[in-house]
Design an enzyme around this catalytic site. Structure first.
Site, short mmCIF file in Angstrom:
data_model
loop_
_atom_site.label_atom_id
_atom_site.label_comp_id
_atom_site.label_asym_id
_atom_site.label_seq_id
_atom_site.Cartn_x
_atom_site.Cartn_y
_atom_site.Cartn_z
N GLY A 55 8.55 66.72 -72.29
CA GLY A 55 8.61 65.30 -73.01
C GLY A 55 9.89 64.46 -71.97
N THR A 61 12.52 61.92 -76.31
CA THR A 61 11.37 61.73 -76.93
C THR A 61 11.47 62.63 -78.39
OG1 THR A 61 10.45 63.15 -75.34
CG2 THR A 61 9.83 61.00 -75.21
N GLY A 62 12.45 63.22 -78.62
CA GLY A 62 12.73 64.12 -79.82
C GLY A 62 12.45 65.42 -79.63
N LYS A 63 12.41 66.17 -78.42
CA LYS A 63 12.12 67.49 -78.32
C LYS A 63 13.23 68.45 -79.06
CE LYS A 63 12.74 67.10 -73.80
NZ LYS A 63 12.94 65.79 -73.54
N HIS A 114 16.46 30.59 -59.00
CA HIS A 114 16.20 32.08 -58.88
C HIS A 114 15.19 32.62 -60.28
CE1 HIS A 114 16.79 36.28 -57.30
NE2 HIS A 114 16.46 36.47 -58.61
N GLU A 115 15.90 32.42 -61.20
CA GLU A 115 15.37 32.72 -62.50
C GLU A 115 14.02 32.14 -62.89
OE1 GLU A 115 15.69 35.62 -63.60
OE2 GLU A 115 17.65 35.97 -62.51
N HIS A 119 11.13 33.42 -60.90
CA HIS A 119 10.64 34.47 -61.38
C HIS A 119 9.53 34.10 -62.58
CE1 HIS A 119 12.61 37.50 -59.32
NE2 HIS A 119 13.88 37.35 -59.87
N ASP A 140 16.05 42.77 -56.59
CA ASP A 140 14.66 42.25 -56.53
C ASP A 140 13.66 42.88 -55.44
OD1 ASP A 140 15.39 40.88 -58.91
OD2 ASP A 140 15.05 38.89 -57.95
P1 ADP Z 1 15.20 65.23 -76.19
O1 ADP Z 1 15.68 66.32 -76.84
O2 ADP Z 1 13.72 64.99 -76.16
O3 ADP Z 1 16.09 64.52 -75.15
P2 ADP Z 1 16.40 64.42 -78.86
O4 ADP Z 1 15.49 65.08 -79.87
O5 ADP Z 1 17.86 64.82 -78.69
O6 ADP Z 1 15.58 63.97 -77.62
O7 ADP Z 1 16.22 63.00 -79.59
C1 ADP Z 1 17.54 62.05 -79.82
C2 ADP Z 1 17.53 61.11 -80.73
O8 ADP Z 1 16.52 60.38 -80.74
C3 ADP Z 1 17.19 62.20 -82.00
O9 ADP Z 1 18.50 62.53 -82.44
C4 ADP Z 1 16.47 60.92 -83.05
O10 ADP Z 1 17.60 60.26 -83.56
C5 ADP Z 1 15.81 60.22 -82.27
N1 ADP Z 1 14.47 60.38 -82.02
C6 ADP Z 1 13.76 60.79 -81.11
N2 ADP Z 1 12.42 60.77 -81.34
C7 ADP Z 1 12.32 60.59 -82.79
C8 ADP Z 1 11.20 60.68 -83.57
N3 ADP Z 1 10.02 60.90 -83.02
N4 ADP Z 1 11.55 60.45 -84.65
C9 ADP Z 1 12.87 60.12 -85.28
N5 ADP Z 1 13.73 60.21 -84.14
C10 ADP Z 1 13.52 60.43 -82.99
ZN ZN Z 2 15.75 38.12 -59.77
#
Ligand code: ADP
Ligand code: ZN
Ligand code: MG
Length: 609
Positions: free
Chosen positions: A203, A207-209, A425-426, A429, A501
């Protein structure tokens, strides 16, 4: 560092006190006057002296008047020799008390020893602190062969569980099997099932690995040994391998348990692909991991969980059955997951009544769990800075922009001319994004500098999206170049404000041609094989799998995509010139237009599906 200063101060004060004490003590409270030998002789001759005490090279003299004196003599001469040399009248000596004392006083010994002792003490204190700080920095110079795995099992037992991981339903389901195995291995072995050995968590970052691996240990109530792949990679060949051995040995002692190898791609890269010195070391380390995993006795209850965001670079041997054969994918959270994650992280934060986490989730497509956690933290800090007791939607929304685009830089003052250019410019867009049929609605237009950008136009999708069509991409390029086109149309020339841009537009156009097969003349194929090589750091190296002639064609196609998008943008800016002017006028006054304010001017967005 603070500690060091504190300790130093304490030692320094102790020394000061000691010095003060000794000077008082050796003075015995009464004044002794240093005088010369001649004075003493004449005093003896006059009969003024009542008592003489000889201590080493000092002659301490008590006078009849009650005063006392100190006379220094040469080391070799005895007192009687001196008397002889000076021809003192022997009669005068008759009534004189002469006493000889050994040099046994404490002060004498201290005076003799301290000069040697103090440097020695200082040096040992210094070495002690050096050793301590080296150890604190986690690089125990003397024990680098041992694994740095931190066993957190005891602390974490039951602390992080699946409840703390929001969303990620499939991943949790897959991992509950692992939990079951750790809790109840008999159930599996009785049926002759080969139990899982390694689980690979895939992931993108955040993403919470790591969180999920911890949660598995927490659910199963087993110790958790965690080590990061980069900790294996050292300057010294063989250290990584010995760390792996050590880690597995420790883990075997406390089975059942989990070994967590974070960022395994640091060691688990395809063997033979790297260059440079660290390469042999990596291979040895990787081999050792494989050997250890193969060498488990089938009944050892150890599960190795590894995490990576680069599964593509992993060595195929790692993925073989019996090693990391389970793969659990952690996707970026979708709308419902984002809401759930926000709920988990807002537990200890007092939110205002009108805060709807659903709306926050809607505004944060593409945010990972870590981003969301960070977002709520930023919002809490912002609320605290405003001396508020609760966190309102206002703080959350401005934190979203801060996380996305970097902090606002209100202090960057634009001249009127710059302000006008930025506004056009903005607005360019925003107008193009609004009137093209496949683009996402504009959320916010602003001419306040943020991070690197001079101003920004924020568009957000209405729902999570996983697939994009060619027309969406082409329109995206049109929106990107619209700022440039607007400047050109209005002022006749362009500024440096459009650089990023254009870079993004070009990169996107290149992807359309080389990765997505969206170019008609080049057809449905990809161009270039990207691989990462490690040589003095990281670099992405693209290997050409096409000829020079095709390279020219690719360049032409990229330019044609950008040209087409430019025409599209130009057409819209000309056609909707009135709206453009109105938006610019509003922007110059208000600096920031929210979605509602913007749509009040240009009408509601009509989106085609
Ligand atoms: P990774 O190891 O994938 O880079 P982490 O596990 O270290 O990510 O996640 C970092 C932080 O993000 C966690 O400490 C938590 O606070 C938050 N987090 C990420 N995914 C979740 C989830 N599914 N639910 C709750 N908190 C999450
Ligand atoms: Zn721009
Ligand atoms: Mg991690």
């Amino acid at each position: 560092m603070k500690n060091l200063v504190k300790n130093f101060l304490i030692i320094f004060t102790v020394f000061l006190l000691m010095a003060a004490f000794f000077s008082l003590w050796s003075g015995n409270g009464q004044k002794t006057e240093p005088v010369g030998l001649e004075t003493l002789i004449s005093q003896i001759n006059k009969g003024e002296v009542s008592k003489i005490i000889i201590v080493g090279n000092e002659i301490r003299v008590s006078l009849k008047s009650g005063k006392s004196e100190v006379v220094k003599k040469e080391a070799g001469d005895t007192f009687s020799q001196i008397i002889k040399n000076y021809n003192v009248d022997p009669n005068k000596l008759a009534g004189l008390l002469v006493e000889v004392q050994d040099n046994q006083g404490l002060d004498y010994w201290l005076a003799a020893i301290l000069p040697f002792l103090i440097p020695f003490l200082l040096i040992s204190v210094f070495i002690y602190f050096m050793m301590r700080s080296v150890q604190g920095a986690n690089s125990r110079a003397m024990m680098f062969g041992q694994s740095q795995a931190k066993e957190t099992g005891q602390e974490f037992k039951g602390k992080v569980t699946f409840k703390d991981v929001a969303g990620a339903k499939e991943a949790k389901e897959e991992l509950s099997e692992v939990v079951e195995f750790l809790k109840n291995p008999k159930k599996f072995s009785e049926l002759g099932a080969r139990t899982p050995r390694g689980v690979l968590l895939l992931g993108s970052p955040g993403t919470g690995k790591t969180l999920l691996a911890r949660a598995v240990a927490g659910e199963a109530g087993v110790p958790f040994f965690s080590i990061s792949g980069s900790e294996f990679v050292e300057m010294f060949v063989g250290v990584g391998a010995s760390r792996v051995r050590d880690l597995f040995r420790k883990a075997k002692k406390s089975a059942p348990c989990i070994i967590f190898i974070d960022e395994i791609d640091a060691v688990g890269r395809r063997r033979g692909a790297g260059l440079g010195g660290s390469h042999d070391e990596r291979e040895q380390t990787l081999n050792q991991i494989l050997v250890e995993m193969d060498g488990f006795d089938p009944n050892t209850n150890i599960i190795v969980i590894a995490a990576t965001n680069r599964p593509d670079v992993l060595d195929p041997a790692l993925l073989r059955p019996g090693r990391f054969d389970r793969r659990v994918i952690l996707d970026e959270p979708d709308l419902a997951d984002r809401e759930a994650i926000l709920k988990v992280h807002s537990k200890k934060k007092p939110l205002g009544k009108e805060v709807s986490l659903k709306r926050v989730a809607e505004r944060t497509p593409g945010f990972t769990g870590a981003d969301l956690a960070n977002l709520l933290n930023e919002a809490a800090i912002l609320a605290a800075m405003k001396n508020k007791k609760i966190i309102d939607l206002e703080e959350i929304f401005s934190s979203i922009e801060k996380v996305m685009l970097g902090p606002e830089r209100k202090s960057r003052i634009l001249s009127d001319k710059e302000k006008k250019i930025t506004a056009y410019h903005e607005a360019g867009h925003a107008i193009v994004a609004h009137f093209l049929p496949h683009t996402d609605p504009v959320q916010k237009v602003s001419i306040i500098a943020r991070g690197q950008a001079g101003g920004y136009t924020l568009k957000l999708p209405l729902e999570d999206k996983h697939m994009y069509s060619k027309s969406e991409y082409v329109e995206e390029i049109a929106v990107l170049v619209a700022g440039y086109i607007a400047e050109q149309e209005i002022f006749g020339e362009v500024t440096t404000g459009a650089t990023s841009d254009l870079r993004r537009a070009t990169a996107l156009a290149r992807k359309l041609v080389t990765d997505f097969g969206m170019s008609e003349s080049l057809g449905p194929r990809t161009f270039g094989e990207k691989e990462e090589i490690i040589f003095l750091g990281r670099e992405i190296h693209e290997q050409r799998d096409y000829s020079e002639k095709v390279a020219e064609q690719i360049d032409k196609e990229i330019s044609s995509f950008i040209d087409k998008a430019g025409h599209q943008a130009k057409g819209l800016i000309k056609a909707e010139h009135d709206f453009l002017e109105k938006v610019v006028a509003e922007l110059i006054v208000k600096e920031t237009l929210e979605k509602e304010e913007f749509e009040k001017i240009v009408g509601e967005k009509k989106k085609e599906e």
